[in-house]
Design a protein around this motif. Structure first.
Motif, short mmCIF file in Angstrom:
data_model
loop_
_atom_site.label_atom_id
_atom_site.label_comp_id
_atom_site.label_asym_id
_atom_site.label_seq_id
_atom_site.Cartn_x
_atom_site.Cartn_y
_atom_site.Cartn_z
N PRO A 195 3.23 5.99 -6.83
CA PRO A 195 3.12 5.58 -8.36
C PRO A 195 2.02 4.69 -9.22
O PRO A 195 1.84 4.41 -9.95
CB PRO A 195 4.29 5.02 -8.12
N PHE A 196 1.65 3.64 -8.37
CA PHE A 196 1.26 2.58 -8.85
C PHE A 196 -0.39 1.80 -8.80
O PHE A 196 -1.24 1.90 -9.32
CB PHE A 196 1.44 1.28 -7.93
N GLY A 215 0.88 -1.36 0.30
CA GLY A 215 0.03 -0.07 -0.15
C GLY A 215 0.53 1.22 -0.05
O GLY A 215 1.11 1.63 -0.74
N ASP A 216 1.78 1.79 1.54
CA ASP A 216 2.14 2.63 1.22
C ASP A 216 2.85 2.92 0.90
O ASP A 216 4.34 1.61 0.22
CB ASP A 216 2.40 3.45 2.97
N ALA A 217 3.65 4.08 -0.45
CA ALA A 217 4.36 3.76 -1.07
C ALA A 217 4.46 3.66 -3.04
O ALA A 217 5.40 3.66 -3.45
CB ALA A 217 5.64 4.22 -0.71
N VAL A 218 3.26 2.32 -2.74
CA VAL A 218 3.23 1.89 -3.98
C VAL A 218 1.65 2.43 -4.73
O VAL A 218 2.06 2.81 -5.12
CB VAL A 218 3.08 0.43 -3.69
N LEU A 219 0.54 1.48 -3.72
CA LEU A 219 -0.46 2.17 -4.34
C LEU A 219 -0.88 3.45 -3.84
O LEU A 219 -1.23 4.62 -4.73
CB LEU A 219 -1.79 1.05 -3.85
N PHE A 220 -0.79 4.14 -3.06
CA PHE A 220 -0.24 5.34 -2.11
C PHE A 220 0.59 6.33 -1.51
O PHE A 220 1.84 5.71 -2.29
CB PHE A 220 -1.03 4.85 -0.78
N SER A 221 0.82 7.17 -1.56
CA SER A 221 2.16 7.94 -1.45
C SER A 221 2.27 7.44 0.15
O SER A 221 2.09 6.58 1.01
CB SER A 221 1.49 9.58 -0.96
N PHE A 274 4.77 -6.34 -5.88
CA PHE A 274 5.58 -4.88 -5.98
C PHE A 274 5.33 -4.14 -4.60
O PHE A 274 4.49 -4.36 -3.60
CB PHE A 274 4.61 -3.78 -6.56
N ASP A 275 6.60 -4.06 -4.25
CA ASP A 275 6.98 -3.81 -2.43
C ASP A 275 7.62 -2.27 -2.65
O ASP A 275 9.20 -2.69 -3.02
CB ASP A 275 7.19 -3.94 -1.25
N ASP A 276 7.72 -1.66 -1.33
CA ASP A 276 8.53 -0.48 -1.38
C ASP A 276 9.79 -0.83 -1.13
O ASP A 276 11.16 -0.39 -0.59
CB ASP A 276 8.37 1.03 -1.26
N GLN A 277 9.64 -1.42 0.18
CA GLN A 277 10.79 -1.70 1.40
C GLN A 277 11.73 -2.89 0.89
O GLN A 277 11.02 -4.30 0.17
CB GLN A 277 10.22 -2.00 3.12
N ARG A 291 -11.14 3.30 2.37
CA ARG A 291 -11.43 4.29 1.79
C ARG A 291 -11.08 4.99 0.99
O ARG A 291 -12.19 5.67 0.08
CB ARG A 291 -11.85 4.97 2.68
N THR A 292 -10.22 4.99 0.75
CA THR A 292 -9.17 5.00 -0.80
C THR A 292 -9.37 4.50 -1.11
O THR A 292 -9.70 5.50 -2.70
CB THR A 292 -7.66 5.45 0.11
N LEU A 293 -9.50 3.40 -1.64
CA LEU A 293 -9.67 2.94 -2.76
C LEU A 293 -11.05 3.26 -3.11
O LEU A 293 -11.70 3.28 -4.36
CB LEU A 293 -9.00 1.31 -2.61
#
Length: 299
Positions: free
Chosen positions: A201-202, A164-170, A273-276, A240-242
C-alpha cells in the motif's frame, strides 16, 4: 474553473494525528459529544499542542515554500464536529501551517472523502477508518498518539522510515513465514530473488517522496529508510524490487528480527510505518509511529 489538487502529494490527516487532543478525546470517547464540543469551543483561542504527526506535516508543507506550483496539500479529515474544526484551523494558523481544507463529520466515518480528495496518504488514530481506507486502496496508518515526538535535529530534511513486507511490498512473503516458518520464508525469497515483489500500500507514497526529492526549490530534502526484519539472503529480493521500481531509499536496515526501536531512534524519522503492532509499539518509545493495518500479520 474549479480548483484542483492534480500533481500534488495529498495527505489527509485526522485532528488527533496532527494535534494532541487526547485530554479532550476522553470526553468524546465517553459518548458526550455535546460536552466535547463545549470544551473545544471554550478553548477556541487556545492552540492545541502538536500531535504525533505534526513534524511530518510541518516538513511536508515546507516543500511549498520554494514558490511555483504547490507540491503538497494537507487536508484535515476528521470525525470532529465543525466547531472543533474551528479550533483545528486556528491551531494550524498559530503554528504557521498552511492548511486550508478540511472535512469534519461529527462522529461519522470520514474515509469516503478520500477518493474525491485524491488522497495518497491518510493518517488517523481511528483503526476502523484506517482499515477502510486501506481496503479502498489508499495508503493509511493508525497513529499512536502517545508515541515519542520527532527529533528537531533535522529541520530541513523530511525523514521517513518504512517496513517492507505488507507496507512497501505486498504480504506475499509474510504469508509464507506465518504459515511455514523462517526456513521456508528464506528458501521462498532466495529462489525468487530476481522476481520483484508485488507492491504494497505504501509504494505510491515512497514514489511520491522520490518526486519531492527531485523537485527543485524549497530548500527541503527527503531521506528515506527501509527498516525490515528481513536478513540475508532474503534481503536481495527487497533490494531488487526497489531497483525494478526505479525507486531509491537512502538507508536499508536488515535486522533479522532485532527490535527496531533503537535503530529508529538513531535514524530520527519524522514518522515510521509498520504493519505489526509489536514493531510499532517498540518504535513508538523512540519515534513517531503508526500501524499499517494491512496484511496477514496485522489481523
Amino acid at each position: 474553473m474549479p480548483a484542483t489538487l492534480t500533481g500534488q502529494l495529498v495527505v489527509a490527516i485526522s485532528s488527533r494525528a496532527l494535534f494532541d487532543f487526547e485530554a479532550e478525546n476522553l470526553i468524546f470517547e465517553a459518548g458526550d459529544d455535546h460536552a466535547y464540543m463545549a470544551l473545544q469551543q471554550q478553548r477556541l483561542d487556545q492552540p492545541a499542542p502538536p500531535g504525533v504527526a505534526f513534524s511530518l506535516v510541518q516538513k511536508l508543507l515546507a516543500f511549498n515554500a520554494g514558490g511555483g506550483a504547490p507540491q503538497v496539500e494537507v487536508v484535515v479529515l476528521s470525525r470532529n464536529d465543525p466547531i472543533s474544526g474551528m479550533r483545528v484551523f486556528r491551531s494550524a494558523k498559530h503554528y504557521g501551517l498552511a492548511i486550508e481544507r478540511g472535512v469534519f463529520t461529527r462522529g461519522a466515518s470520514p474515509w469516503r472523502y478520500l477518493k474525491p480528495l485524491a488522497a495518497q496518504l491518510f493518517l488517523s488514530a481511528n483503526e476502523a477508518d484506517v482499515r477502510q481506507a486501506l481496503a479502498a486502496g489508499v495508503a493509511a496508518a493508525r497513529v499512536m498518539p502517545d508515541a515519542a515526538r520527532a527529533s528537531a535535529a533535522h529541520p530541513r530534511e523530511l525523514r521517513i522510515a518504512f517496513d517492507g513486507d505488507a507496507v512497501l511490498f505486498s504480504d506475499e512473503a509474510e504469508q509464507i513465514y506465518q504459515r511455514d516458518g523462517l526456513a521456508a520464508f528464506r528458501e521462498h525469497e532466495s529462489s525468487r530473488a530476481h522476481l520483484p515483489l508485488p507492491a504494497g500500500p505504501f509504494k505510491p507514497v515512497l514514489a511520491a517522496l522520490q518526486r519531492l526529492q527531485q523537485a527543485p526549490g524549497g530548500g527541503m530534502k527527503v531521506r528515506t529508510a527501509l527498516v525490515t526484519a528481513r536478513s540475508a539472503p532474503a534481503h536481495e529480493r527487497a533490494i531488487r524490487t526497489l531497483m525494478d521500481w526505479q525507486i531509491e531509499v537512502d538507508e536499508a536496515m536488515f535486522l533479522g528480527g532485532l527490535a527496531k526501536g533503537e535503530f529508529l531512534r538513531e535514524f530520527e524519522p519524522d514518522f515510521f510505518f509498520d504493519d505489526q503492532v509489536g514493531h510499532v509499539e517498540s518504535a513508538a518509545l523512540h519515534v513517531p509511529a503508526g500501524q499499517v493495518a494491512a496484511g496477514i500479520a496485522a489481523l
